[in-house]
Design a protein around this motif. Structure first.
Motif, PDB file in Angstrom:
ATOM      1  N   THR A 249     -48.914  72.246  21.159  1.00 26.92           N
ATOM      2  CA  THR A 249     -47.854  73.211  21.423  1.00 26.92           C
ATOM      3  C   THR A 249     -48.350  74.594  21.027  1.00 26.92           C
ATOM      4  N   VAL A 250     -47.770  75.629  21.617  1.00 26.07           N
ATOM      5  CA  VAL A 250     -48.143  77.011  21.283  1.00 26.07           C
ATOM      6  C   VAL A 250     -46.896  77.754  20.823  1.00 26.07           C
ATOM      7  N   LYS A 251     -46.949  78.308  19.612  1.00 30.44           N
ATOM      8  CA  LYS A 251     -45.831  79.086  19.074  1.00 30.44           C
ATOM      9  C   LYS A 251     -46.381  80.350  18.421  1.00 30.44           C
ATOM     10  N   ASN A 252     -45.840  81.482  18.834  1.00 31.82           N
ATOM     11  CA  ASN A 252     -46.247  82.773  18.254  1.00 31.82           C
ATOM     12  C   ASN A 252     -47.763  82.985  18.290  1.00 31.82           C
ATOM     13  N   GLY A 253     -48.376  82.599  19.406  1.00 31.08           N
ATOM     14  CA  GLY A 253     -49.808  82.821  19.575  1.00 31.08           C
ATOM     15  C   GLY A 253     -50.693  81.852  18.815  1.00 31.08           C
ATOM     16  N   ILE A 254     -50.123  80.797  18.228  1.00 29.78           N
ATOM     17  CA  ILE A 254     -50.905  79.802  17.472  1.00 29.78           C
ATOM     18  C   ILE A 254     -50.747  78.432  18.127  1.00 29.78           C
ATOM     19  N   SER A 255     -51.876  77.773  18.396  1.00 30.20           N
ATOM     20  CA  SER A 255     -51.855  76.425  18.962  1.00 30.20           C
ATOM     21  C   SER A 255     -51.828  75.393  17.842  1.00 30.20           C
ATOM     22  N   SER A 256     -51.029  74.341  18.019  1.00 32.97           N
ATOM     23  CA  SER A 256     -50.948  73.258  17.037  1.00 32.97           C
ATOM     24  C   SER A 256     -51.097  71.920  17.744  1.00 32.97           C
ATOM     25  N   LEU A 257     -51.868  71.018  17.137  1.00 35.75           N
ATOM     26  CA  LEU A 257     -51.992  69.660  17.656  1.00 35.75           C
ATOM     27  C   LEU A 257     -50.735  68.876  17.330  1.00 35.75           C
ATOM     28  N   ILE A 258     -50.313  68.037  18.268  1.00 40.52           N
ATOM     29  CA  ILE A 258     -49.199  67.123  18.025  1.00 40.52           C
ATOM     30  C   ILE A 258     -49.797  65.753  17.705  1.00 40.52           C
ATOM     31  N   THR A 259     -49.597  65.280  16.489  1.00 47.13           N
ATOM     32  CA  THR A 259     -50.142  63.984  16.063  1.00 47.13           C
ATOM     33  C   THR A 259     -49.006  63.119  15.522  1.00 47.13           C
ATOM     34  N   LYS A 260     -49.302  61.859  15.286  1.00 46.66           N
ATOM     35  CA  LYS A 260     -48.268  60.949  14.774  1.00 46.66           C
ATOM     36  C   LYS A 260     -47.833  61.320  13.363  1.00 46.66           C
ATOM     37  N   ASN A 261     -48.665  62.118  12.695  1.00 40.29           N
ATOM     38  CA  ASN A 261     -48.324  62.546  11.335  1.00 40.29           C
ATOM     39  C   ASN A 261     -47.811  63.986  11.289  1.00 40.29           C
ATOM     40  N   GLY A 262     -47.431  64.520  12.444  1.00 41.32           N
ATOM     41  CA  GLY A 262     -46.892  65.873  12.481  1.00 41.32           C
ATOM     42  C   GLY A 262     -47.821  66.851  13.195  1.00 41.32           C
ATOM     43  N   GLU A 263     -47.459  68.132  13.165  1.00 42.13           N
ATOM     44  CA  GLU A 263     -48.241  69.163  13.845  1.00 42.13           C
ATOM     45  C   GLU A 263     -49.326  69.721  12.930  1.00 42.13           C
ATOM     46  N   ILE A 264     -50.465  70.051  13.532  1.00 38.71           N
ATOM     47  CA  ILE A 264     -51.599  70.607  12.786  1.00 38.71           C
ATOM     48  C   ILE A 264     -51.994  71.921  13.432  1.00 38.71           C
ATOM     49  N   ASN A 273     -60.577  74.525  25.071  1.00 32.65           N
ATOM     50  CA  ASN A 273     -60.800  74.152  23.673  1.00 32.65           C
ATOM     51  C   ASN A 273     -60.037  72.899  23.286  1.00 32.65           C
ATOM     52  N   LEU A 274     -58.839  72.722  23.840  1.00 32.84           N
ATOM     53  CA  LEU A 274     -58.066  71.512  23.546  1.00 32.84           C
ATOM     54  C   LEU A 274     -58.685  70.292  24.221  1.00 32.84           C
ATOM     55  N   GLN A 275     -59.322  70.513  25.377  1.00 36.39           N
ATOM     56  CA  GLN A 275     -60.089  69.430  26.005  1.00 36.39           C
ATOM     57  C   GLN A 275     -61.323  69.108  25.161  1.00 36.39           C
ATOM     58  N   ASN A 276     -62.049  70.166  24.768  1.00 40.85           N
ATOM     59  CA  ASN A 276     -63.242  69.960  23.950  1.00 40.85           C
ATOM     60  C   ASN A 276     -62.907  69.213  22.661  1.00 40.85           C
ATOM     61  N   LEU A 277     -61.793  69.594  22.063  1.00 37.99           N
ATOM     62  CA  LEU A 277     -61.371  68.969  20.803  1.00 37.99           C
ATOM     63  C   LEU A 277     -61.129  67.466  20.990  1.00 37.99           C
ATOM     64  N   GLN A 278     -60.481  67.099  22.085  1.00 39.03           N
ATOM     65  CA  GLN A 278     -60.212  65.670  22.323  1.00 39.03           C
ATOM     66  C   GLN A 278     -61.520  64.909  22.549  1.00 39.03           C
ATOM     67  N   GLY A 279     -62.461  65.530  23.262  1.00 36.20           N
ATOM     68  CA  GLY A 279     -63.765  64.897  23.438  1.00 36.20           C
ATOM     69  C   GLY A 279     -64.484  64.725  22.111  1.00 36.20           C
ATOM     70  N   GLN A 340     -52.184  82.300  26.021  1.00 38.98           N
ATOM     71  CA  GLN A 340     -51.910  82.263  24.589  1.00 38.98           C
ATOM     72  C   GLN A 340     -51.022  83.430  24.153  1.00 38.98           C
ATOM     73  N   PHE A 341     -51.147  84.552  24.865  1.00 35.93           N
ATOM     74  CA  PHE A 341     -50.388  85.764  24.502  1.00 35.93           C
ATOM     75  C   PHE A 341     -49.612  86.236  25.724  1.00 35.93           C
ATOM     76  N   THR A 342     -48.544  85.525  26.023  1.00 33.97           N
ATOM     77  CA  THR A 342     -47.784  85.791  27.245  1.00 33.97           C
ATOM     78  C   THR A 342     -47.053  87.132  27.197  1.00 33.97           C
ATOM     79  N   ASP A 343     -46.886  87.674  25.999  1.00 38.54           N
ATOM     80  CA  ASP A 343     -46.176  88.950  25.874  1.00 38.54           C
ATOM     81  C   ASP A 343     -47.121  90.149  25.842  1.00 38.54           C
ATOM     82  N   ARG A 344     -48.419  89.907  26.047  1.00 37.65           N
ATOM     83  CA  ARG A 344     -49.400  90.999  26.025  1.00 37.65           C
ATOM     84  C   ARG A 344     -50.134  91.104  27.355  1.00 37.65           C
ATOM     85  N   LYS A 345     -50.543  92.317  27.681  1.00 36.10           N
ATOM     86  CA  LYS A 345     -51.417  92.510  28.826  1.00 36.10           C
ATOM     87  C   LYS A 345     -52.846  92.101  28.429  1.00 36.10           C
ATOM     88  N   LEU A 346     -53.681  91.894  29.439  1.00 32.77           N
ATOM     89  CA  LEU A 346     -55.063  91.508  29.182  1.00 32.77           C
ATOM     90  C   LEU A 346     -56.015  92.370  29.999  1.00 32.77           C
TER      91      LEU A 346
END
Length: 452
Positions: A249-264, A273-279, A340-346
């Motif tokens: 999930t993404v909140k306030n520009g920070i990504s967190s993993l969803i796991t059985k023991n909670g968010e990280i 990066n989330l694909q790479n992490l799972q690999g 990641q930053f939907t409220d900012r221009k790029l």
């Protein structure tokens, strides 16, 4: 063991030289030019050549191995002397295999994400006090060198580059490692100078799968259409482990993993990066680690150098540097920052620097690769095109190739710099993408000025 490096100054070569020196080998080397950081690091360990150039008298019959770098030419005087004496000549990937052939080898390949995925695996293994050898294509925080070779480690983790092994060995580097655990992140045409057709490029990955050791594992990104086709006829003596993006999930520009023991919470972000992490998670589990060991370590992973690396930031702006240069990498990296930053221009700024990117026939591959940016800036140096002995390309050709209405093309880095400094970066991020440095721009200095 006495080992001599022909072209010792390269990024991979000088790191291998340092690794062998630390292992107790007697190391010497030559090169016609060496720049920092290679120069300073070789000098620190007493391995910097006294003079630039090639000296056949350095090549004697009591040398156990010659390691030949890509920077050397096939008519190199030291190489010719080594052949004359009948010395054993290795490419650096070939020699790394020689040093690790009795270990369990992990090789991470693919057109994008391999450095980051390799870095993640290294970070987790180190955090869990597991000894291992390695070779990775970027400087990683917490690791002094990009190569480590030891006597005692039972595991070796390699980034599997598909580029050629040496001037006299046209095999892709990742064909030489013979993995027990292999990972493929995805495939997008690259290195057009040595793989002139996409089919030819794809065939290198098919061969790689065939070189996995019996009873080994292939971990692969299951949404890649090319890998899907390759594994339709599966080998019956290896295990196939597909992966996709880790739940997050993404909140306030920070990504967190969803796991059985909670968010990280993570320090990294973006679909790739989330694909790479799972690999990386699947690799670590194949090596015997638990999911809990992986999660407790990966939350502190800050990324590899020049892979969405933060150069400077304030409350309004973050300036990132990324190695992205191929079309698929540009698209993925631009999307990652924008999402990641939907409220900012790029503002996305990239340099055409590699052989492939500057080749007229390859330019159309960049179509719409930066359309998600609010402002897209593309730079190339005509002198670089000339130096690579390529056909000249024009600003108009680049504009037509990239497409979109947000694009401006530059051939003068100073004009590019001036224009960047006059942009309004309020609630705006800047993404600098290149395998070079925009013809000598100090990117950290630029980043600091932008956020002042």
């Amino acid at each position: 063991m006495r080992v001599h490096f022909i072209a010792i100054g390269g990024a991979a070569m000088h790191n291998l030289a340092l690794a062998l020196h630390k292992k107790g080998f007697q190391v010497s080397g030559s090169d016609d030019e060496i720049f920092d950081p290679s120069k300073s690091r070789l000098e620190q360990y007493g391995l910097l050549p006294d003079k630039w150039g090639w000296f056949p008298n350095k090549i004697t019959s009591n040398i156990d191995a010659i390691i030949l770098g890509m920077h050397a030419r096939i008519d190199n005087p030291e190489l010719l002397k080594a052949k004359e004496l009948g010395l054993k000549i290795y490419s650096y990937p070939e020699y790394i295999y020689e040093q690790t052939k009795d270990k369990k080898r992990v090789v991470i390949g693919g057109s994008h994400g391999k450095t980051t995925t390799t870095s993640m695996v290294m970070h987790v293994l180190k955090s869990n006090d597991i000894d291992f050898d390695y070779m990775v294509g970027a400087q990683i925080e917490g690791f002094e060198t990009m190569v480590k070779l030891s006597k005692d480690a039972k595991i070796a983790v390699f980034e599997g580059d598909e580029y050629l092994a040496s001037p006299i060995d046209p095999r892709p580097k990742f064909h030489l490692y013979h993995p027990h655990i292999a990972l493929l992140t995805g495939i997008a045409w690259d290195h057009i100078n040595v793989f002139p057709t996409f089919d030819n490029y794809l065939s290198q990955f098919e061969k790689f799968i065939g070189l996995i050791k019996p009873h080994g594992s292939l971990i692969y990104f299951e949404e890649d259409e090319h890998i899907k086709k390759m594994i339709q006829s599966k080998r019956d003596n290896i295990k196939y482990l597909p992966y996709n993006s880790h739940l997050h999930t993404v909140k306030n520009g920070i990504s967190s993993l969803i796991t059985k023991n909670g968010e990280i919470e993570l320090s990294i972000f973006g679909d790739h990066n989330l694909q790479n992490l799972q690999g990386a998670l699947l690799v670590c589990k194949e090596l015997g680690l638990s999911s809990e060991q992986f999660y407790s370590s990966i939350k502190n992973f800050g990324g590899a150098a020049k892979r969405l690396q933060t150069l400077a930031q304030n409350e309004q702006t973050i300036v990132y540097q990324d190695f992205a240069h191929s079309p698929s990498k540009l698209q993925a990296t631009t999307r990652a920052v924008k999402n990641q930053f939907t409220d900012r221009k790029l503002v996305a700024c990239m340099e055409l620097h590699t052989f492939s990117s500057l080749k007229e026939e390859f330019l159309p591959e960049y179509k719409n690769s930066m359309v998600l940016a609010d402002v897209a800036l593309v730079y190339f140096n005509p002198k670089t095109v000339e130096h690579k002995k390529l056909k000249a390309i024009s600003v108009q050709q680049v504009e037509e190739a990239f497409g979109g209405t947000n694009l401006k093309v530059y051939t003068d880095s100073q004009i590019l710099l001036d224009d960047l400094m006059h942009l309004n970066f309020k609630k705006t991020n800047l993404l600098l993408m290149s395998s070079g440095n925009f013809s000598g721009l100090n990117l950290k200095e630029l980043a600091d000025k932008i956020i002042e």
